[in-house]
Design a protein around this motif. Sequence first.
Motif, short mmCIF file in Angstrom:
data_model
loop_
_atom_site.label_atom_id
_atom_site.label_comp_id
_atom_site.label_asym_id
_atom_site.label_seq_id
_atom_site.Cartn_x
_atom_site.Cartn_y
_atom_site.Cartn_z
N LYS A 286 1.23 -1.46 0.01
CA LYS A 286 0.05 -0.03 -0.11
C LYS A 286 0.81 1.47 0.46
N HIS A 287 1.68 1.26 0.62
CA HIS A 287 2.56 2.08 0.44
C HIS A 287 4.10 2.01 -0.28
N ARG A 288 4.75 0.92 -1.21
CA ARG A 288 5.79 1.30 -1.78
C ARG A 288 6.24 1.72 -2.61
N ASP A 289 5.92 3.42 -2.69
CA ASP A 289 6.98 3.76 -2.96
C ASP A 289 8.04 4.55 -1.60
N GLU A 290 7.20 4.24 -0.40
CA GLU A 290 8.11 4.55 0.63
C GLU A 290 9.06 3.37 1.45
N GLU A 291 8.80 1.82 0.36
CA GLU A 291 9.24 0.91 1.13
C GLU A 291 10.73 0.45 -0.10
N THR A 292 11.38 -0.16 0.91
CA THR A 292 12.07 -0.73 0.04
C THR A 292 12.03 -2.39 -0.42
N PHE A 293 11.46 -2.95 -1.65
CA PHE A 293 11.38 -4.07 -2.06
C PHE A 293 12.64 -5.31 -2.44
N PRO A 294 12.73 -6.44 -2.21
CA PRO A 294 11.59 -7.75 -2.01
C PRO A 294 11.83 -7.10 -0.05
N MET A 295 10.97 -7.80 0.49
CA MET A 295 10.51 -7.87 2.05
C MET A 295 11.11 -9.47 1.78
N PHE A 296 11.69 -9.55 2.45
CA PHE A 296 12.00 -11.07 2.46
C PHE A 296 11.56 -11.91 3.83
N THR A 297 11.47 -13.16 3.82
CA THR A 297 11.14 -14.21 4.69
C THR A 297 11.99 -14.53 6.32
N SER A 298 11.02 -14.44 7.30
CA SER A 298 12.49 -14.07 8.01
C SER A 298 12.39 -15.28 9.21
N CYS A 299 11.15 -16.64 9.19
CA CYS A 299 10.93 -18.28 9.31
C CYS A 299 11.97 -18.34 9.79
N CYS A 300 13.43 -18.43 8.60
CA CYS A 300 14.76 -18.73 9.02
C CYS A 300 15.45 -18.34 9.79
N PRO A 301 15.97 -19.27 10.79
CA PRO A 301 16.66 -18.67 11.59
C PRO A 301 18.76 -18.19 11.27
N GLY A 302 18.59 -19.09 10.28
CA GLY A 302 19.66 -19.62 9.31
C GLY A 302 20.08 -18.57 8.69
N TRP A 303 18.86 -18.05 8.23
CA TRP A 303 19.04 -16.76 6.54
C TRP A 303 19.04 -16.11 7.47
N VAL A 304 18.52 -15.43 8.44
CA VAL A 304 18.21 -14.20 9.33
C VAL A 304 20.50 -14.13 9.48
N ARG A 305 20.59 -14.62 10.12
CA ARG A 305 22.03 -15.26 10.56
C ARG A 305 23.31 -14.88 9.27
N PHE A 306 22.48 -15.76 8.41
CA PHE A 306 23.50 -15.35 6.64
C PHE A 306 23.23 -13.67 6.52
N LEU A 307 22.24 -13.66 6.81
CA LEU A 307 21.74 -11.88 5.74
C LEU A 307 22.46 -11.10 6.24
#
Length: 581
Positions: A286-307
């Motif tokens: 809804k606020h595409r102009d104000e946000e940075t995309f893509p949005m990443f999923t956050s379910c995987c803690p290994g991926w979160v640590r990697f990023l």
Amino acid sequence: MVKLTIDGTELQVKDGTTILDAALQAGIHIPTLCYLKKLNKIGACRVCMVEVEGNSKLVTACNTRASEGMIVHTNSPKVRKTRKINVELILSQHDSNCAICARSGNCTLQKLSNDLGILEMPFEKQLPKTKWNPDYPLIRDYKKCIKCMRCVQVCDKVQSLHIWDVAGTGSRTTVDVSLNRKIEEADCALCGQCITHCPVGALRERDDVDKVLEALADPDKITVVQMAPAVRAAWGEEFGLSREFATAGRLVAALRRIGFSYIFDTDFSADLTIMEEGSEFLEKLKHRDEETFPMFTSCCPGWVRFLKSQYPDMAGQLSTAKSPQQMFGAVAKSYYASLLNVDPARIFCISLMPCVAKKQECALPVMNDAHAGQDVDVVLTTREVDRLLRAEHIVPAELPEEDFDMPLGIGTGAGVIFGATGGVMEAALRSAYYLATGSNPDPDAFRAVRGMEGWRESEFMLGDTKLKVAVAHGLGNARKLIEALRRGEVSYDFVEVMACPGGCAGGGGQPIHDGEELGGVRGSRLYTLDKSSTLRFSHENPSVLKCYEDYLGAPLSHRAHELLHTDHSAWKMPAEQKNAE
């Protein structure tokens, strides 16, 4: 094509085929130890040695190509003698106390030694004395390392993190944390792929079974268990049970006999995650102009640590939604405690997970939003669950199926596919479509995100909005995707990443089958469960709707933000800490 003879069998194979693969095509099995198909063909262990007529020296079958007219003997007297000596030399630098090893009965070196009839050690034992932090979620035992390099190769080639490397020289050569670091100083994602690819017990997860047994013995504690989606697709493997027989209901029965107070399904909080993450994504649109995309999923803690460690400037694009594990813990110690009318501090929350990184995630200082200690107290991997069942003398094959407890025991098909790569994306799109349009799509409308390709993308219409999404599994594939994003070669609205190949189904805490990759097979089982489910949309989970109605209010409400969302910048990875200093 080349013609050769192996153990008297004439065969024809493609030029470039190794002796090992050629023999396999002929039904002749050459033993290996360090070999991993497509990953590790260095011939370090010298176990696959074979005799080639005309050669004065034996050659390694794993990396020697078959040639025209070659005559190979895989088990000649010279081969047998050399192979046995090589294994005895490996054993001389390996702690062979199998009775107290987590891999006893599932160890390639142990099987190889038995097959070769090694009953005594002709060489003096020489074991290293290096110590490891016993509190770290991943445990390395230097005395058991056989220097096969598998952990190095899988971390380098599949996960692209380069945590392990060769250290020392001469007889002191071993494998250790790279760059002369301690493991606490390395940006390890804790994916556990080094564990599942180790042929012996040199790598394992920290064992937390005793913590669970202590909680069970404490009359003041209410033990609440949650079972992750991918666990139900794998827990029966070590008992020789088929996936169809080793159901979630049979594991529930086993856990109930052990004495847990309440047994719930992480599918419930997976559905809750979709409600929060899907709503968050729609708000961003809804606020595409104000946000940075893509949005990443956050379910995987290994991926979160990697990023956070590799691309910290992009960590702000992670969904603020907690993982299903952490949402469950927060709900169990708030909403469910109020239903029981008990002090939340009495609830001891145990997670059964296919993941090693979950052990670190539950210990994060920000994961205590129910204000009753850590929201999740202990995480057991699928392997630890199986060890617990054995310790309690449970025979799952003799048990009937039993239902989860209510109300946190209801999950949908959308929740169960969280355990497969692409499952989170598909579940989110199912509910996002409903939230955007007010009507349900075909449950399988987004099946294009399924599959085992390392990085795949697709486009969908969400009402009048065109969405471009991507799915990646395995951190090496995640790196390729991120680098392409940063170069401007691709653009997406929503991206799902799972640290382990195959997603949670191939997680670092799952049962180990040396040389086999079962993430895809287990994931297929989860999709079958989804297909047969009477509820296939997260937004139709009655227990989730009741939780919102009676306690949370609505997705993204103040209380939902307080319990179900997190600040990924509130804790730091080692590299971030070093840079901050």
